[in-house]
Design a protein around this motif. Sequence first.
Motif, short mmCIF file in Angstrom:
data_model
loop_
_atom_site.label_atom_id
_atom_site.label_comp_id
_atom_site.label_asym_id
_atom_site.label_seq_id
_atom_site.Cartn_x
_atom_site.Cartn_y
_atom_site.Cartn_z
N LYS A 101 3.85 3.43 6.80
CA LYS A 101 3.04 2.64 6.81
C LYS A 101 2.34 3.05 5.61
O LYS A 101 1.76 2.30 4.57
N LEU A 102 1.62 4.30 5.63
CA LEU A 102 0.70 4.72 4.27
C LEU A 102 1.56 4.72 2.98
O LEU A 102 1.15 4.53 1.90
N SER A 103 2.94 5.10 2.94
CA SER A 103 3.84 5.12 2.02
C SER A 103 3.80 3.57 1.61
O SER A 103 3.66 3.39 0.06
N GLU A 104 3.97 2.73 2.19
CA GLU A 104 3.94 1.11 1.73
C GLU A 104 2.67 0.95 0.97
O GLU A 104 2.71 0.18 0.17
N GLU A 105 1.59 1.36 1.76
CA GLU A 105 0.34 1.11 1.07
C GLU A 105 0.04 1.80 -0.25
O GLU A 105 -0.19 1.11 -1.31
N LEU A 106 0.59 2.98 -0.37
CA LEU A 106 0.64 3.69 -1.76
C LEU A 106 1.33 3.04 -2.82
O LEU A 106 0.74 2.80 -3.76
N PHE A 107 2.56 2.53 -2.40
CA PHE A 107 3.25 1.90 -3.44
C PHE A 107 2.95 0.48 -3.75
O PHE A 107 2.92 0.06 -5.12
N LEU A 108 2.11 -0.12 -2.79
CA LEU A 108 1.49 -1.27 -3.21
C LEU A 108 0.51 -1.14 -4.18
O LEU A 108 0.10 -1.98 -5.19
N ARG A 109 -0.30 -0.14 -3.97
CA ARG A 109 -1.47 0.39 -4.99
C ARG A 109 -0.96 0.65 -6.19
O ARG A 109 -1.56 0.30 -7.20
N VAL A 110 0.26 1.41 -6.38
CA VAL A 110 0.78 1.76 -7.62
C VAL A 110 1.30 0.26 -8.45
O VAL A 110 0.89 0.39 -9.36
N GLU A 111 1.64 -0.54 -7.44
CA GLU A 111 2.20 -1.62 -8.22
C GLU A 111 1.02 -2.44 -8.97
O GLU A 111 0.98 -2.99 -9.87
N ARG A 112 -0.19 -2.49 -7.82
CA ARG A 112 -1.42 -3.20 -8.26
C ARG A 112 -2.11 -2.60 -9.78
O ARG A 112 -2.43 -3.28 -10.64
#
Length: 104
Positions: free
Chosen positions: A67-78
Motif C-alpha cells: 500500500k505504501l509502495s503504491e503511494e510512493l510510486f504515485l508520488r514519484v510519478e506526480r
Amino acid sequence: MYAPSLQDFKEVVEADGSFAINKLEVFKGGSPLVVNQPDDDSEVGRALANSCRSVSGVLVDAHIGDKLSEELFLRVERRATSHGKELLEQLQFFHIVASLSFAL
C-alpha cells in the motif's frame, strides 16, 4: 542501481591483474527513459516511475508494504510529471568504453 566511475573500473581491472588498460573513455548516452511523446510530461513521469519501480519495486514493497509502495510510486510519478522536460534533458546514461589487452 550502481554505475562505476572510471576510477572504480580501473581499480577492479588492475586488481585482477589479467588485463592491461590501453585506453579508457566515458561516453554520454541517451536518456534512460523511453517515451513515444517526449513533450508529454505525464508520459515522462509515468516512464520514470515505472523505471524506478522495475529497479527497486520488490525491495520497496518488502520494506514498506504494498500500500505504501503504491503511494510512493504515485508520488514519484506526480513529481516527475511536473518536471518532465527537465528530466529528459538531464537524465543520461554514461558508458565506459575500454581497450584492454592481456597482461604479460
